[in-house]
Design a protein around this motif. Sequence first.
Motif: not given
Length: 288
Positions: A235-236, A268-274, A278-279
């Motif tokens: 991401h992104p 919808l879901d992401r790692a702590d550090d982004f 999942t988008c």
Amino acid sequence: MIEILNHLVSEVEERLSEELDVAELASRSGTTEYHVRRMFSSLAGIPVSEYVRRRRMTVAAADVIGGDDLLAIAVRYGYGSTEAFGRAFRAVHGTRPADVRRDGGPLRSQPQLRFRLTVEGSTSMDARIVEQPDFRLIGHAARVPLIYEGVNPHIQEHIASLPANEHERLKQLGNTDPGGLLQVSADVDPDYAEGSELTYLHGVAVTADAPVPDDLDAIEVPTGQWAVFRTSGEHPKALQDAWAATATEWFPSNPWRLRAGPSIVSVLDRADDFSTATCELWLPVERS
């Protein structure tokens, strides 16, 4: 769509000294000005208006070198004065007409574009069409510049300025699809020009009759259809790659076109550090 864009390019060449009517061309082609401008800028990497200006100045350079009267050249390409023509000329070539006339350059040429569709299936497009009734987007809005690649620092700064508990409060307010915290881009320049300003809203979706707290901004969204693309990965980058692929692969191959309205990213879901996420990318569409 590829045929329509190539027809637009041909009309630019035929009418370099006239104002290009993109709306009229789109209407004759059975589509909309909004969709034509968005697809052109997505595929060409520059807005229609900028392409027209570059082509005019590319052709005008030959007239300047040829020794024609500068005012006559300015009028020929739709400018009311040599000063206005000179500003446009310098913006494209980086130098004044007088310098080019004297030295023969330097010149920056804009080649005539040709659009081709290459079907490679390079990007898997996980998409669905959704009919969504009236709803509202509520949250915290700011005006930011459009940036195509990488993290937009202006958006990052806007989100970082919100209190830590505000994200959870917003989540509790959301009560309809798209679900979760949303990244909303609205009031986007029709040409989708990089650097142009848009309204970015960090918030959630609520039903049309839901009350809006006094401290939040709201965008009213009318009933319509949406193409929803699911992305997952770095991401992104994964999201931006999918966004680009909608223009290069999905829209040319499907009977849908963009309509005016906000673009929405649901995280919808992401790692702590982004670093990964999942988008869902929601784009307003209509049958073409």
